[in-house]
Scaffold this motif. Structure first.
Motif: not given
Length: 344
Positions: A71-89
Motif C-alpha cells: 500500500p505504501d512503499l515509503t512506510n518503513p514497516l514494509f521493507p523488512p516484510i518484503v525482505r522475508g518474502i523474497e528470501d524464501v522465494l
C-alpha cells in the motif's frame, strides 16, 4: 541493437530450436546430450543470447514470479516484510514483482491486471481492507494468494500472516499501568483495516480489564496511517476535556505524529505524556526519545507469507491456513511514570 533469438542459436549450433531450448534451461538440460548441450551453450554465449522469461512463461504458464502488492512503499514497516518474502522465494527460484498502490483501489486493480498479464503465479497482498471486493473476486477464481499484516472480514477463506495485535496492545497497557498511569488514550488507525479495528477494540478491552476509564472520548480515529494524521489526532485529544498521561498509538508513524503535537504544545515526552507506538519500524529507536513500541516480527511475517504461498502453488488442493505470530513490548525512553498534574 539486435537481440539474438533462440532460432539463431539453434541454426548456428546445428540443432532444432526445441533442443536448443532444452539445453538452455537448467530444468531440462539433462535431457540433451552433454556434448550437444555444451555446444549450444557456447554458441548462445558467443551470440549474447539470453532467454526471454515472459515468452517462456506464455508457453509454459509458469513464470516463477509472484506479485507483491504494497500500500505504501515509503512506510518503513514494509521493507523488512518484503525482505522475508523474497528470501524464501529466491531460495526456490521465484522472483517478486513489487507494486505500490498508494492506498488507491483503482491503482491496485490496474496493477493486478498487469501482473496477471505477466503470468505471475500468485500474489502476496499487504493492502487488505476489511471489505475488499477485489480480493474476494480473486479468491473466488482460486488465484493463489496470501494476505500479510492485514486480513479481510469477507466470506472468503484467504490465507494470512499477521501479528497478535490484541496481545500487543494488552502488553502496552499493562506496561503503562505498572508505571502508574490510569488515564490512557488511543490514536486509532483507519477502521477499514484489520490492524486499525483490532488494535482499537483491544485497547478498549485492556482498559476494562485493568478497571481504567474507558469512555469513547479516550479514542481518536485517524484517517490514515501517517505522521500527519497522528499529529492531528493528538491535537484533538489535547484540545479535549479528557485528562490523560499516556497515549498508545495504532502504529509508530501515528506515534511520531504525537511527538510532533506534544512538542508544538511545549509538552515533554515522557515527563508530561508517555507515548507507545506499534510495529517497531526500523530506526524508531533513533528518534528522541527512543520510542517504546510493540514489536512485530517483520521478516518472519514475510517469510511465513512466502511459505504459505509456495504451499498453495505446490498443492492447490491444500486447505488454506493462516498464522498469528507473537508480539513483544520493547521498552525505551518514551514512557515513564505518570505525571499527577496531567491526570488532574
Amino acid at each position: 541493437m539486435h537481440r539474438a533469438t533462440l532460432r539463431e542459436v539453434a541454426e548456428r549450433a546445428g540443432v532444432h530450436p526445441a533442443t536448443a531450448s532444452r539445453a538452455l534451461n537448467a530444468a531440462t538440460e539433462s535431457m540433451v546430450n552433454a556434448a550437444t548441450a555444451a555446444r549450444i551453450q557456447k554458441v548462445a554465449k558467443e551470440l549474447g543470447y539470453s532467454p526471454n522469461p515472459i515468452a517462456r512463461s506464455l508457453k509454459t504458464s509458469r513464470s516463477s514470479s509472484i506479485g507483491l502488492v504494497i500500500p505504501d512503499l515509503t512506510n518503513p514497516l514494509f521493507p523488512p516484510i518484503v525482505r522475508g518474502i523474497e528470501d524464501v522465494l529466491r531460495a526456490v527460484g521465484y522472483n517478486a514483482w513489487i507494486v505500490n498502490t498508494d492506498n488507491q483501489g483503482d491503482v491496485e486493480a490496474a496493477a493486478v491486471v498487469s501482473l496477471r498479464q505477466r503470468n505471475v503465479e500468485g500474489f502476496v497482498f499487504a493492502t487488505a481492507l476489511l471489505d475488499h471486493p477485489l480480493l474476494e473476486e480473486l479468491a473466488a477464481a482460486s488465484i493463489p494468494m496470501v494476505l500479510v499484516n492485514r486480513k479481510t472480514a469477507g466470506g472468503a477463506d484467504i490465507p494470512s500472516v499477521t501479528s497478535d495485535d490484541a496481545a500487543g496492545v494488552a502488553l502496552a497497557v499493562k506496561h503503562l499501568v505498572d508505571l502508574g498511569h490510569r488515564h490512557i488514550v488511543h490514536l486509532a488507525g483507519p477502521q477499514d483495516t484489520s490492524t486499525g479495528a483490532t488494535r482499537r477494540k483491544a485497547f478498549r478491552q485492556a482498559l476494562e480489564d485493568n478497571d481504567l476509564p474507558h469512555e469513547s472520548s479516550r479514542i481518536t480515529l485517524c484517517e490514515t496511517w501517517s505522521e500527519e494524521a497522528g499529529a492531528h489526532g493528538m491535537g484533538v485529544l489535547l484540545d479535549s476535556d479528557t485528562p490523560f498521561t499516556a497515549v498508545i498509538a495504532g502504529n509508530d508513524q501515528l506515534a511520531l505524529g504525537a511527538y510532533d503535537a506534544l512538542a508544538e504544545r511545549g509538552l515533554r515526552c515522557p515527563a508530561d505524556v508517555s507515548v507507545v507506538g506499534f510495529n517497531d519500524i526500523p530506526y524508531i529507536d533513533k528518534v528522541f526519545p527512543p520510542m517504546t513500541t510493540v514489536h512485530i516480527p517483520h521478516v518472519e511475517i514475510g517469510a511465513e507469507a512466502g511459505r504459505l504461498l509456495l504451499e498453495q502453488l505446490n498443492d492447490p488442493t491444500r486447505h488454506p491456513r493462516s498464522l498469528l505470530l507473537p508480539t513483544t513490548l520493547v521498552v525505551r525512553g518514551s514512557t515513564g511514570p505518570a505525571n499527577p498534574a496531567r491526570a488532574a
